[in-house]
Design a protein around this motif. Structure first.
Motif, PDB file in Angstrom:
ATOM      1  N   PRO A   1      -1.887  -2.624  -0.866  1.00  0.00           N
ATOM      2  CA  PRO A   1      -0.624  -1.560  -0.871  1.00  0.00           C
ATOM      3  C   PRO A   1      -0.773   0.202  -1.622  1.00  0.00           C
ATOM      4  O   PRO A   1      -1.634   0.077  -2.946  1.00  0.00           O
ATOM      5  CB  PRO A   1       0.571  -1.893  -2.043  1.00  0.00           C
ATOM      6  N   ALA A   2      -0.768   1.066  -1.321  1.00  0.00           N
ATOM      7  CA  ALA A   2      -1.499   2.412  -1.209  1.00  0.00           C
ATOM      8  C   ALA A   2      -1.025   2.564  -2.524  1.00  0.00           C
ATOM      9  O   ALA A   2      -1.658   3.177  -3.656  1.00  0.00           O
ATOM     10  CB  ALA A   2      -1.011   3.330  -0.312  1.00  0.00           C
ATOM     11  N   GLU A   3       0.574   3.140  -3.343  1.00  0.00           N
ATOM     12  CA  GLU A   3       1.246   2.717  -4.327  1.00  0.00           C
ATOM     13  C   GLU A   3       0.240   1.799  -5.235  1.00  0.00           C
ATOM     14  O   GLU A   3      -0.101   2.128  -7.098  1.00  0.00           O
ATOM     15  CB  GLU A   3       2.727   2.840  -4.696  1.00  0.00           C
ATOM     16  N   THR A   4       0.050   0.628  -5.434  1.00  0.00           N
ATOM     17  CA  THR A   4      -0.726  -0.463  -6.166  1.00  0.00           C
ATOM     18  C   THR A   4      -1.651   0.842  -6.647  1.00  0.00           C
ATOM     19  O   THR A   4      -3.283   0.449  -7.305  1.00  0.00           O
ATOM     20  CB  THR A   4      -1.228  -1.509  -5.462  1.00  0.00           C
ATOM     21  N   ALA A   5      -2.848   0.747  -5.143  1.00  0.00           N
ATOM     22  CA  ALA A   5      -3.973   1.804  -5.733  1.00  0.00           C
ATOM     23  C   ALA A   5      -3.928   2.913  -6.395  1.00  0.00           C
ATOM     24  O   ALA A   5      -4.930   3.646  -7.456  1.00  0.00           O
ATOM     25  CB  ALA A   5      -4.665   1.932  -4.295  1.00  0.00           C
ATOM     26  N   LEU A   6      -2.567   3.720  -5.785  1.00  0.00           N
ATOM     27  CA  LEU A   6      -2.382   4.892  -6.731  1.00  0.00           C
ATOM     28  C   LEU A   6      -2.520   5.187  -8.290  1.00  0.00           C
ATOM     29  O   LEU A   6      -3.304   5.364  -8.596  1.00  0.00           O
ATOM     30  CB  LEU A   6      -1.684   6.044  -5.764  1.00  0.00           C
ATOM     31  N   LYS A   7      -1.802   3.356  -8.917  1.00  0.00           N
ATOM     32  CA  LYS A   7      -1.577   3.614  -9.844  1.00  0.00           C
ATOM     33  C   LYS A   7      -2.743   3.341 -10.561  1.00  0.00           C
ATOM     34  O   LYS A   7      -3.194   3.320 -11.700  1.00  0.00           O
ATOM     35  CB  LYS A   7      -0.263   2.554  -9.386  1.00  0.00           C
TER      36      LYS A   7
END
Length: 505
Positions: free
Chosen positions: A347-353
């Motif tokens: 998930p994009a938010e996981t990668a960005l976190k």
């Protein structure tokens, strides 16, 4: 036993990054730091045999001694004809890397060069340029590569017998949003006059070396034969960038055909075989270099990197995303960020976190320690924060994590201006950083990023209505004249997000 202790101290000293910490410890350590043998060991370990004598000269009369030079030469530190030429060019020049060189040591080095038949007039860098490729750009190596091969015997003589090696590249400073950092950048650019006063090799001359290697990679073996093992690390990024520019010319000729993955991989492996590296920095720089052509060659680059590194595309994209977020990078458009995030399977938010945590994007101080901080600027570039807000909205966790970093930076600005009300911008902070922080803060406020309870102790410190206006309904007893949305009047250009290019994970 005392002799053993002394030898152990020398070994420890060799691995110390800055010897001043040992000098102040006690007399025994002070004696070690003055020992020319120990200093030679330290120089060779830190800079290699190729650049050890240059750094000894650069460190000046407080460091270099006749005994140190003698120990370096006994340890086979390289002294080249080019070094002697540059020494003669710079000696007597005020403020140069040789300006603090004692006369007896200058004489010692010249005599050593004379004994090795190295003292001649001329400039071996210019000679190497003439023999290898007289062009001025990395992309020009396709024009007349035969020039180098016609002069290969002379180039071999220059490297193997005259010990020709470039001076070390100018060190890169850790990025800061400070005036001092930008002054240092300006000073570094001013050094690009030849010969540079600080002694380090200029980028133009290092490009000469990189072009020659791209034409004939086996030159690396010649340099390693004489002990110049740092050749690949010294010009790694230049050589790899040159490889990409020759594979994908900025202005392709009419008969140019886009290479297939086998051609790209073969070319890169040729360079990796002699010691160059396809690092995260190199990969991200390649994507950045061709950001305007990612639709055409982005997937080809990614497939090639995956083939070489044997890593999933998602891992490569994530490592490149970290590089793309570094604070010194400003994105004029978001094509690269969108390309990379779409290659990540999680998930994009996981990668960005993960990216935000890498740069410690968060509150770094409490309400007391922030007052003592000399500098607090954004942890990643503000255009990255802008992209996160526009793509993921004000209520996402990563947007709120970004706002923690932005808010603390904005509060720090207000605290410093309270200390110095006569100033418009905090001391040391650049105008660009000031505008960047203030404008991205206003953008996040205009999009109504939610208030969190842990903001309250910080907000009690500030007086600027621009900061507390966003939270006026929560902070009782304050009469404010601020209305949202803010008019963003800080000069800072930002990119537009192309929502059609973003895939939902």
């Amino acid at each position: 036993m005392q002799s053993l202790y002394y030898e152990l101290r020398i070994i420890i000293f060799k691995y110390v990054d800055t010897p001043i910490s040992l000098i102040l410890t006690d007399r025994k350590w002070y004696a070690i730091t003055q020992d020319p043998y120990a200093r030679a060991e330290w120089l060779i370990y830190k800079y290699g045999k190729t650049h050890a004598i240059f750094h000894a000269v650069r460190l000046g009369s407080d460091f270099i001694t006749v005994g140190l030079v003698r120990n370096l030469l006994v340890r086979n530190a390289i002294i080249s004809r080019y070094f002697i030429q540059r020494l003669l060019m710079s000696i007597g020049s005020e403020g140069s890397w040789t300006s603090n060189l004692p006369s007896p040591i200058f004489t010692q080095l010249i005599i050593e060069g004379y004994n090795r038949d190295l003292v001649v007039k001329g400039n071996d860098m210019e000679l190497f340029h003439y023999l290898s490729d007289p062009a001025d750009t990395l992309t020009s190596i396709n024009d007349d590569p035969q020039k180098l091969f016609q002069n290969l015997s002379d180039i071999k003589d220059l490297i193997l017998n005259k010990k020709f090696v470039p001076f070390p590249p100018r060190p890169k400073f850790i990025y800061e949003d400070t005036i001092e950092y930008h002054i240092q950048l300006i000073q570094d650019r001013s050094q690009e006059d030849y010969p540079p006063k600080d002694g380090y090799e200029n980028s133009r001359q290092l490009n000469v070396i990189a072009r020659a290697i791209l034409i004939y990679p086996d030159l690396v073996y010649m340099w390693k034969e004489i002990g110049y093992y740092e050749i690949c690390s010294d010009v790694n990024d230049l050589v790899m960038q040159g490889a990409f520019l020759t594979l994908f010319p900025p202005t392709p000729p009419t008969n140019w055909i886009i290479p297939d993955i086998d051609s790209v991989v073969t070319r890169l492996r040729q360079l990796l075989a002699v010691g160059f590296q396809l690092t995260e920095t190199v990969m991200e720089a390649a994507f950045q270099l061709f950001e305007h052509r990612l639709d055409e060659i982005g997937d080809l680059l990614m497939d090639s990197f995956q083939n070489i590194r044997k890593e999933p595309k998602s891992v490569i994209a994530c490592s490149c995303l970290i590089q793309a977020a570094k604070p010194e990078r400003e994105h004029k458009k978001f094509d690269l960020l969108e390309f990379l995030i779409n290659k990540i399977v999680q998930p994009a938010e996981t990668a960005l976190k993960y990216v935000l945590n890498y740069y410690n994007v968060a509150f770094k101080y409490d309400a007391n320690s922030i007052k003592l901080s000399k500098m607090r600027s954004l942890s990643v570039n503000s255009s990255f924060y802008d992209w996160v807000l526009k793509e993921y909205g004000p209520n996402s966790r990563i947007t709120q994590q970004c706002f923690d970093d932005i808010l603390e930076s904005r509060i720090w600005i207000d605290l410093k201006l309270q200390e110095n009300p006569e100033r418009d911008i905090p001391e040391h902070l650049t105008l660009q950083a000031f505008n960047s922080i203030c404008s991205i803060y206003q953008k996040y406020c205009n999009d109504k990023v939610p208030f969190k309870a842990n903001y309250f102790p910080y907000l009690k410190l500030v007086k600027n209505e621009e900061i507390i206006g966003r939270f006026s309904k929560i902070l009782s007893g304050l009469e404010l004249n601020i209305k949202l949305p803010y008019d963003i009047n800080y000069e800072y250009n930002r990119s537009e997000v192309n929502n059609n290019q973003i895939m939902t994970n």
